[in-house]
Enzyme design. Structure first.
Site, PDB file in Angstrom:
ATOM      1  CG  HIS B 122      12.596   2.682   2.313  1.00  0.00           C
ATOM      2  ND1 HIS B 122      13.595   1.795   1.977  1.00  0.00           N
ATOM      3  CD2 HIS B 122      11.933   2.125   3.354  1.00  0.00           C
ATOM      4  CE1 HIS B 122      13.521   0.740   2.793  1.00  0.00           C
ATOM      5  NE2 HIS B 122      12.533   0.927   3.640  1.00  0.00           N
ATOM      6  CG  ASP B 199       9.616   3.305  -3.132  1.00  0.00           C
ATOM      7  OD1 ASP B 199       8.837   2.335  -3.139  1.00  0.00           O
ATOM      8  OD2 ASP B 199      10.395   3.556  -2.194  1.00  0.00           O
ATOM      9  CD  GLN B 202       4.707   1.264   2.884  1.00  0.00           C
ATOM     10  OE1 GLN B 202       3.575   0.807   3.042  1.00  0.00           O
ATOM     11  NE2 GLN B 202       5.754   0.760   3.522  1.00  0.00           N
ATOM     12  CE  LYS B 225       7.621  -2.600   2.151  1.00  0.00           C
ATOM     13  NZ  LYS B 225       7.936  -2.546   3.567  1.00  0.00           N
ATOM     14  CB  CYS B 373      14.338   2.019   6.142  1.00  0.00           C
ATOM     15  SG  CYS B 373      14.646   0.408   6.822  1.00  0.00           S
TER      16      CYS B 373
HETATM   17  C1  LIG Z   1       8.472   3.363   0.723  1.00  0.00           C
HETATM   18  C2  LIG Z   1       9.279   2.103   0.697  1.00  0.00           C
HETATM   19  N1  LIG Z   1      10.136   1.878  -0.291  1.00  0.00           N
HETATM   20  C3  LIG Z   1      10.858   0.755  -0.372  1.00  0.00           C
HETATM   21  C4  LIG Z   1      10.791  -0.211   0.598  1.00  0.00           C
HETATM   22  C5  LIG Z   1      11.653  -1.411   0.478  1.00  0.00           C
HETATM   23  O1  LIG Z   1      10.932  -2.584   0.434  1.00  0.00           O
HETATM   24  P1  LIG Z   1      11.692  -3.966   0.491  1.00  0.00           P
HETATM   25  O2  LIG Z   1      12.470  -3.976   1.759  1.00  0.00           O
HETATM   26  O3  LIG Z   1      10.612  -4.983   0.456  1.00  0.00           O
HETATM   27  O4  LIG Z   1      12.573  -4.020  -0.705  1.00  0.00           O
HETATM   28  C6  LIG Z   1       9.922  -0.021   1.668  1.00  0.00           C
HETATM   29  C7  LIG Z   1       9.845  -1.022   2.749  1.00  0.00           C
HETATM   30  O5  LIG Z   1       9.866  -0.752   3.918  1.00  0.00           O
HETATM   31  C8  LIG Z   1       9.151   1.164   1.728  1.00  0.00           C
HETATM   32  O6  LIG Z   1       8.303   1.378   2.740  1.00  0.00           O
END
Ligand SMILES: Cc1ncc(COP(=O)(O)O)c(C=O)c1O
Lengths: 123, 416
Positions: B122, B199, B202, B225, B373
């Site tokens: 991401h 990370d 998810q 999430k 993203c």
């Molecule tokens: C795999 C992953 N990492 C990081 C993020 C970033 O999350 P946030 O926008 O809540 O910081 C997301 C959110 O879409 C994600 O799906």
């Protein structure tokens, strides 16, 4: 909203007019909408250096039905028009041309081709 | 197994009609809906306990502080941290990763060092490292992915060296749903002396996670999430690492002694929590963790696997020319749930994902369309924008059937 996928929109999407590239364009511009992945390039050939009339125009790229139909219709609309007229085109003109109402997010799709065209003219 | 009809009653939003149809919410990878318990926790805090924390000695301040710290303990236990000090509250997973990049990265990275990421990250696990890499003269290396979205671990092994200072990898891909073998990746990182960041944006919402089992030094998570409020997330970090790291932001609460020309930092975790934190939403996160633990993460994982499997089988009815419903649908990433859960990205030939999403919305079905993203992943796999359906605890097989009907409707409108 109900009928944004009208016959004429789908027709322009599936059979885009003026789709492709020009051999010797006088101007061209492309924009990429990274949020949705729509990419549109417009190429122009200008006739009459003084009057600046669009003699030929092509668009290429990929996008949703709304952005593609908008580009296709726009190229038909501006063919052989004076660029001063094109500079004046605005959101309402595009909505009238498409004949549909759109939510704010989809409006961006509809307006992308006009933005590209106006930037091509100014480039 | 989850009692889904009972769970659905806990979510007020699921009673909403969208364009006259019951909401079918399949955009859970973007954010999940909130149960009444979480909403109540916010209202209760503001109605009965609101005060600034760690400062006042009046009753409300004591109550608010206790509630805030209780949430930290719940989170620590939830992910198997050794102690609450290892949990730093931040705004979201993005900020958690940035905290590590700016604090640890700036203090400890040197020119010529290397950071290993993957091609399926991401943007939040890519851009912070690009920024630090530029500032410190550090090189980024990327573990390639294959067409299924699996990381090439042979190549990873080749990339690892004594120059590697950090490996930072997404646990579950938000595009393909691929579950990466993080414990193995972490072990290999540790063998060359590198740190390992996961990370977990998810994965923490949809599977049991114990940081000790995953060889993980840092874990980044967003509350929104996993049933919690927006605007709150956390970074887990091993205590000795957090202790060595300089503060991320300066201000109140993060200092012990302040003089005009210098200050002494507060201990963990407060060193990293400058200023008045997001008290209400942290308490909301605590309530979300409670809710998830009551359901059981193992049960949640099984439920989502079941839904993912069902959705894969239904969607593949549209994938092959030989099927009665015809071809045109393409599923990206793994086609089985062996190493996949919760998220399915697909495209339909001849219909742009935006148009699919719009037609589904008319049926009350919420999916995501676009690049999610993760532009480098899309470029690598040469996939254009996609449609993404992602599931959670309140989704049902019946809703997946509705998704199928919606897709057939889109095909009908576009005459394909
Ligand atoms: C795999 C992953 N990492 C990081 C993020 C970033 O999350 P946030 O926008 O809540 O910081 C997301 C959110 O879409 C994600 O799906």
């Amino acid at each position: 909203m109900d009928d944004i996928y009208r016959e004429n929109i789908l027709d322009h999407y599936k059979n885009p007019r003026n789709f492709g590239k020009l051999k010797n364009p006088t101007a061209s511009f492309s924009l990429y909408n990274s949020a949705c992945g729509d990419k549109i390039e417009i190429q122009l050939k200008m006739k009459n250096e003084k009057l600046k009339i669009i003699e030929d125009i092509r668009f290429s790229g990929e996008g949703c039905a709304i952005s593609m139909a908008s580009a296709s219709m726009l190229t038909e609309k501006v063919m052989r028009k004076n660029i001063h007229e094109i500079k004046k085109l605005n959101t309402q003109d595009i909505l009238d041309m498409l004949g549909i109402t759109l939510t704010p997010t989809r409006l961006k799709c509809a307006l992308l081709p006009l933005e590209v065209l106006q930037k091509a003219i100014n480039s | 197994m989850l009692n889904v009809s009972k769970i659905r009653e806990d979510f007020p939003i699921l009673k909403r009609l969208i364009n006259g149809k019951p909401l079918v919410y399949l955009d859970n990878a973007a954010t999940t809906q909130k149960p009444q318990a979480v909403i109540d926790a916010l209202v209760d805090y503001y109605s009965n306990h609101n005060a600034n924390i760690h400062r006042g000695i009046h009753t409300l301040a004591e109550e608010a502080t206790a509630m805030y710290e209780k949430a930290r303990e719940r989170v620590a236990k939830f992910i198997g941290a050794k102690g609450a000090q290892e949990i730093i509250f931040v705004r979201n997973a993005t900020e958690a990763i940035n905290l590590v990049a700016y604090s640890w990265g700036r203090a400890f990275l040197k020119k010529g060092d290397e950071i290993i990421l993957s091609e399926s990250e991401h943007h939040s696990n890519l851009i912070p490292w690009q920024l630090v890499a530029k500032e410190k003269g550090v090189n980024l290396r990327f573990i390639p992915i294959n067409a299924e979205g699996y990381l090439d671990l042979k190549e990873y092994k080749r990339l690892l060296s004594t120059k590697t200072k950090l490996v930072s990898i997404v646990h579950i891909s938000n595009v393909l749903g691929t579950i990466n073998p993080v414990a193995k990746i972490g072990k290999m990182a540790h063998e060359v002396g590198a740190l390992f960041l996961i990370d977990g944006a998810q994965s923490v919402p949809r599977m049991p996670i114990k940081v000790e089992d995953l060889e993980c030094d840092f874990l980044a998570v967003s509350a929104h999430k996993m049933l919690g409020p927006t605007g709150i997330g956390f970074l887990y970090g091993k205590k000795h690492l957090l202790e060595e790291m300089p503060p991320f932001m300066g201000g109140g609460d993060m200092i012990r002694e302040v003089y005009l020309d210098h200050s002494l930092w507060n201990g963990l975790p407060y060193k990293f929590e400058a200023g008045t934190p997001n008290i209400a939403d942290t308490i909301g996160l605590g309530a979300a963790v409670d809710y998830l633990e009551k359901l059981g993460m193992e049960n949640i994982f099984k439920h989502e696997k079941m839904l993912t499997e069902y959705a894969l089988s239904r969607l593949s009815e549209l994938s092959y020319p030989s099927t009665p419903l015809g071809a045109g649908l393409r599923i990206y990433g793994p086609k089985t749930t062996e190493n996949k859960t919760g998220v399915i990205s697909f495209s339909i030939k001849g219909i742009h994902p935006h148009d699919v999403a719009q037609i589904l919305d008319k049926e009350g079905i919420a999916i995501r369309s676009g690049f999610h993203c993760a532009m480098p992943l899309h470029q690598k796999l040469k996939i254009p924008a996609t449609c993404r359906a992602s599931f959670y605890i309140y989704n049902t097989k019946d809703e997946i059937d509705k998704l199928m009907e919606g897709i057939l409707k889109a095909k009908k409108i576009f005459k394909i």
